[in-house]
Design a protein around this motif. Structure first.
Motif: not given
Lengths: 94, 94
Positions: A3-4, A7-8, A10-11, A77, A94, B4, B7-8, B10-11, B13, B16, B81
């Motif tokens: 998912f890296q 998520f990146k 989406l950031s 996701i 992950n 913001q 999501f940041k 969560l970006s 690993p 997460r 989402f």
DNA sequence: TAGATATTTAGATAAATATCTAAATATTAT
DNA sequence: ATAATATTTAGATATTTATCTAAATATCTA
């Protein structure tokens, strides 16, 4: 399911707004760029990140390139978030 | 609902994986750090980012600080989402 | 074929990020 | 009070990222 990249992708707020723009129907790169105050090159860069993350699919149609949401990855996701809410989780993914 | 920070957060690993660790029960900073091969200071930094994003809540218990998942914010992000999947969307909330 | 339009790629730069070590703060136990 | 333990904060550094302008590629049209 790594998912890296997802998520990146989406950031960034511009990339998230692009996804929301594509919610109802596909748009060309130019139509997408018109919604923002940054250069077309910058939007192209954001689109390529969304594409690498497979959050969007692109299709060349003559002079234009049309982008659309890839719901498959949106659903994957969502699955990740559901693991957080008590579901199963494979630590490798992950 | 500005997403913001969420999501940041969560970006990364490691962040997460921290969230997934907290899935079943709260853990102290040290217990969390023990799962990773980076320094405690680095984990502390990641925890502060998760805290700023309100993805985790912290509680001081004597010598320890316990972290737990904040499901409220997880649910809010799930809502984001779902807008992608055809629901309503207020453009200001992005 | 030339010129115009749509999009991407290349190269540069400033800002943000993850990480480290060392030091600071707070709490417990001797 | 002192020492030990748990955690965070500070300062430094290397990497990543978002952005720009300019140039390249591809397609359409006159």
């Amino acid at each position: 399911m790594g998912f890296q990249l997802t998520f990146k992708a989406l950031s960034d707020p511009i990339r998230r707004e692009i996804l929301q723009l594509l919610r109802t129907s596909p748009l060309t790169a130019g139509e997408i760029a018109a919604h923002f105050s940054v250069s077309n090159a910058t939007i192209s860069h954001h689109l390529s990140i969304l594409k690498d993350a497979e959050l969007v699919l692109d299709e060349k149609q003559g002079k234009y390139i049309t982008y659309e949401l890839n719901m498959t990855v949106v659903d994957e996701i969502l699955g990740w978030f559901y693991t957080l809410k008590g579901g199963d989780f494979n630590e490798k993914d992950n």
